[in-house]
Design a protein around this motif. Structure first.
Motif, mmCIF file in Angstrom:
data_model
loop_
_atom_site.group_PDB
_atom_site.id
_atom_site.type_symbol
_atom_site.label_atom_id
_atom_site.label_comp_id
_atom_site.label_asym_id
_atom_site.label_seq_id
_atom_site.Cartn_x
_atom_site.Cartn_y
_atom_site.Cartn_z
ATOM 1 N N ALA A 46 -0.119 4.946 9.278
ATOM 2 C CA ALA A 46 1.346 4.893 9.309
ATOM 3 C C ALA A 46 1.845 4.138 10.538
ATOM 4 N N ASP A 47 1.053 4.168 11.622
ATOM 5 C CA ASP A 47 1.461 3.478 12.851
ATOM 6 C C ASP A 47 1.432 1.964 12.691
ATOM 7 N N GLN A 48 0.786 1.497 11.623
ATOM 8 C CA GLN A 48 0.734 0.055 11.360
ATOM 9 C C GLN A 48 1.601 -0.331 10.166
ATOM 10 N N GLY A 49 2.554 0.534 9.863
ATOM 11 C CA GLY A 49 3.465 0.242 8.771
ATOM 12 C C GLY A 49 2.920 0.553 7.395
ATOM 13 N N LEU A 50 1.757 1.232 7.342
ATOM 14 C CA LEU A 50 1.169 1.635 6.070
ATOM 15 C C LEU A 50 1.399 3.135 5.862
ATOM 16 N N GLY A 51 0.908 3.703 4.762
ATOM 17 C CA GLY A 51 1.130 5.116 4.468
ATOM 18 C C GLY A 51 0.018 6.005 4.987
ATOM 19 N N ASP A 52 0.362 7.302 5.090
ATOM 20 C CA ASP A 52 -0.693 8.279 5.377
ATOM 21 C C ASP A 52 -1.658 8.324 4.198
ATOM 22 N N TYR A 53 -2.771 9.037 4.423
ATOM 23 C CA TYR A 53 -3.752 9.139 3.344
ATOM 24 C C TYR A 53 -3.108 9.709 2.083
ATOM 25 N N PHE A 54 -3.297 8.998 0.991
ATOM 26 C CA PHE A 54 -2.837 9.378 -0.339
ATOM 27 C C PHE A 54 -1.314 9.342 -0.510
ATOM 28 N N GLU A 55 -0.605 8.790 0.478
ATOM 29 C CA GLU A 55 0.845 8.653 0.322
ATOM 30 C C GLU A 55 1.143 7.581 -0.730
ATOM 31 N N ASP A 56 2.050 7.889 -1.651
ATOM 32 C CA ASP A 56 2.367 6.985 -2.772
ATOM 33 C C ASP A 56 1.099 6.535 -3.499
ATOM 34 N N ILE A 93 -5.430 -10.519 -3.775
ATOM 35 C CA ILE A 93 -4.488 -9.655 -3.075
ATOM 36 C C ILE A 93 -3.240 -10.462 -2.735
ATOM 37 N N ASP A 94 -2.091 -9.944 -3.220
ATOM 38 C CA ASP A 94 -0.841 -10.633 -2.906
ATOM 39 C C ASP A 94 0.217 -9.674 -2.362
ATOM 40 N N LYS A 95 -0.200 -8.395 -2.087
ATOM 41 C CA LYS A 95 0.757 -7.446 -1.527
ATOM 42 C C LYS A 95 0.000 -6.400 -0.733
ATOM 43 N N ILE A 96 0.652 -5.916 0.298
ATOM 44 C CA ILE A 96 0.165 -4.767 1.062
ATOM 45 C C ILE A 96 1.307 -3.771 1.082
ATOM 46 N N GLY A 97 1.227 -2.741 0.297
ATOM 47 C CA GLY A 97 2.352 -1.831 0.122
ATOM 48 C C GLY A 97 3.490 -2.572 -0.570
ATOM 49 N N ASP A 98 4.678 -2.581 0.072
ATOM 50 C CA ASP A 98 5.837 -3.277 -0.497
ATOM 51 C C ASP A 98 5.973 -4.696 0.044
ATOM 52 N N THR A 99 5.042 -5.113 0.883
ATOM 53 C CA THR A 99 5.121 -6.431 1.537
ATOM 54 C C THR A 99 4.291 -7.449 0.770
ATOM 55 N N SER A 100 4.925 -8.540 0.393
ATOM 56 C CA SER A 100 4.224 -9.620 -0.305
ATOM 57 C C SER A 100 3.562 -10.540 0.707
ATOM 58 N N ILE A 101 2.399 -11.047 0.335
ATOM 59 C CA ILE A 101 1.669 -11.996 1.190
ATOM 60 C C ILE A 101 1.176 -13.120 0.307
ATOM 61 N N ASP A 102 0.706 -14.167 0.965
ATOM 62 C CA ASP A 102 0.099 -15.252 0.202
ATOM 63 C C ASP A 102 -1.189 -14.762 -0.442
ATOM 64 N N ASP A 103 -1.481 -15.295 -1.604
ATOM 65 C CA ASP A 103 -2.684 -14.857 -2.318
ATOM 66 C C ASP A 103 -3.932 -15.077 -1.478
ATOM 67 N N ILE A 104 -4.714 -14.030 -1.394
ATOM 68 C CA ILE A 104 -6.029 -14.146 -0.739
ATOM 69 C C ILE A 104 -7.068 -13.545 -1.695
ATOM 70 N N SER A 105 -8.265 -14.050 -1.613
ATOM 71 C CA SER A 105 -9.325 -13.623 -2.533
ATOM 72 C C SER A 105 -9.973 -12.320 -2.043
ATOM 73 N N TYR A 106 -10.523 -11.606 -3.008
ATOM 74 C CA TYR A 106 -11.239 -10.345 -2.726
ATOM 75 C C TYR A 106 -12.491 -10.308 -3.594
ATOM 76 N N PHE A 107 -13.634 -10.059 -2.964
ATOM 77 C CA PHE A 107 -14.896 -9.860 -3.667
ATOM 78 C C PHE A 107 -15.557 -8.599 -3.112
ATOM 79 N N GLY A 108 -16.247 -7.888 -3.958
ATOM 80 C CA GLY A 108 -16.927 -6.688 -3.488
ATOM 81 C C GLY A 108 -18.272 -6.478 -4.167
#
Length: 457
Positions: A46-56, A93-108
């Motif tokens: 939350a201190d970085q503008g994100l949610g607590d664990y399991f929030e939303d 990935i094009d969003k972090i929470g409600d914040t939109s970002i430029d598309d970045i790739s994700y592989f796992g």
């Protein structure tokens, strides 16, 4: 999303014919194909503008979803409910929470172990929840980092070997600079690889007879003769027979099963091992209707010889066929009492019984005469006799009385020991009171020392 599930359902239809049941000893391999969603919001920052664990946690607006099959997982059943897994996923990935970002790739790339609770809920049930732990390596915008993974999910089996797969994995980055995130997956899981040792189409884990080909209705056990009774419960597994005779046939219908029938195609009685009736005694009456199989007799008497007086002696051997008698007298009755001549014989014999001097002990040389006496008494089983003892006048009267009593009783005991009913005998001593000769002479005294056996009226 609709296109994704159309593809998945089509795969299910193609694979359904060859898949078996849930992932277990009989179906060790699985593959899950689906779409995945990356959520970087409810990660406890939350201190970085994100949610607590399991929030939303269920806010799908935060999900980065790739609308195509974007995750594939392969599993292998290790045993005891544990499945080893390996997965590859791709996303954008094009969003972090409600914040939109430029598309970045994700592989796992992920691997781990899952524990399935299906059999704890219900054996072969349609619901199969599971949890897992493991690790992974992920690339976000080409920057790679490792994670510790914790997974929870559930499979809903819609048919044999096909399940709807839903799961979520929390991926905790080892370095703070790398993003922690949740990865949600929805798709279809297919299981296969069952072992069928005997090739009967029933996998070994469901097969009660895994090494012998059998039928599904008997859990894989055979019914070799096809009579509807499985071999383990069939007393004649290689010859068809009805259930009421435990699977054994009776070809000639004579009530003797073929396995015990010496004449399988000819009806016969059980006592003759299923073979036709013999006539053992040759009297024209077959054994099954002959009450005397080894002795000839007319059919009117059920194959038995006649015995008109019913005394147990057949007419052919009965000298008195119309008068009940005894076998020892050839079917004639015993006389009720001895004749005068036999009574005289008894007393002639009795007078010759020898005793030790002054004693009641019978001498051994008297055995023959006692046997003769016994034979006469046995001829008259209903007659009663008195055994009378007498002495001469030598000695005191008291002594003579006692001696005569003892000798009479000794004779009685001898006769009882040799088969004469004791209730037919009585004994009495008269001492010197009833002489039959003169006690003054030696010859007279010898006559007076005697035993008499007399009929009791």
């Amino acid at each position: 999303m609709k296109n994704i599930f159309k593809i998945l359902v089509a795969c299910a239809v193609l694979l359904g014919a060859s898949t078996a049941n849930a992932q277990d000893e009989g179906n060790r391999w699985s593959i899950a194909i689906g779409t995945n969603a990356i959520d970087l919001y409810p990660v406890g920052e939350a201190d970085q503008g994100l949610g607590d664990y399991f929030e939303d946690f269920f806010n799908t607006d935060h999900y980065n979803i790739l609308p195509a099959p974007s995750r594939v997982q392969v599993g292998y059943y290790v045993g005891d409910g544990i499945v080893a897994t390996g997965a590859f996923s791709v996303n954008t990935i094009d969003k972090i929470g409600d914040t939109s970002i430029d598309d970045i790739s994700y592989f796992g790339l992920d691997g781990g172990l899952e524990y399935n609770f299906r059999n704890m809920i219900k054996q072969d049930g349609i619901i199969a929840p599971f949890v897992g732990v493991g690790g992974g390596y992920n690339w976000v915008d080409n920057d790679g980092f490792g994670t510790f993974n914790g997974t929870a999910g559930i499979d809903f089996y819609i048919t044999e070997g096909i399940a709807i797969n839903l799961q979520t994995t929390y991926k905790h980055a080892f370095e703070d600079a790398n993003p922690k995130h949740f990865q949600h997956t929805a798709g279809l899981k297919f299981t296969w690889g069952g072992t069928d040792t005997d090739g009967d189409g029933i996998y070994d884990d469901k097969d009660a007879c895994p090494s012998v080909a059998g039928l599904e209705q008997f859990m894989g056990c055979p019914d070799s003769d096809g009579d509807g009774i499985e071999d383990s419960k069939d007393n004649c597994p290689n010859a068809a027979g009805p259930a009421e005779s435990m699977g054994c046939p009776d070809t000639d219908g004579d009530g003797t099963l073929d396995k015990d029938d010496n004449c399988v195609n000819e009806a016969g009685p059980a006592y003759n091992n299923g073979c036709p009736d013999p006539d053992t005694d040759g009297d024209g009456v077959v054994d099954s209707k002959d009450n005397c199989k080894t002795v000839k007799g007319p059919a009117s008497n059920n194959g038995c010889p006649t015995d008109r007086d019913n005394d147990g002696v057949l007419d052919a051997d009965d000298k008195c066929p119309d008068t009940p008698g005894i076998a020892s007298l050839a079917g004639c009755p015993k006389p009720a009492a001895p004749t005068v001549e036999e009574q005289e014989k008894l007393n002639q014999y009795a007078k010759t019984i020898l005793f030790d001097t002054g004693k009641a002990t019978i001498k051994a040389e008297s055995a023959k005469v006692l046997a003769d006496i016994t034979a006469i008494l046995k001829k008259y089983p209903t007659a009663k006799f008195s055994i009378d003892g007498h002495t001469d006048s030598v000695g005191s009267a008291t002594l003579n009385q006692r001696l005569s009593d003892s000798r009479a009783n000794e004779v009685k005991n001898y006769l009882v020991a040799n088969g004469i009913d004791e209730f037919r005998l009585s004994s009495v001593g008269y001492g010197e009171a009833r002489p039959v000769a003169d006690n003054k002479t030696k010859a007279g005294r010898a006559q007076n020392r005697r035993v008499e056996i007399n009929l009791v009226n």
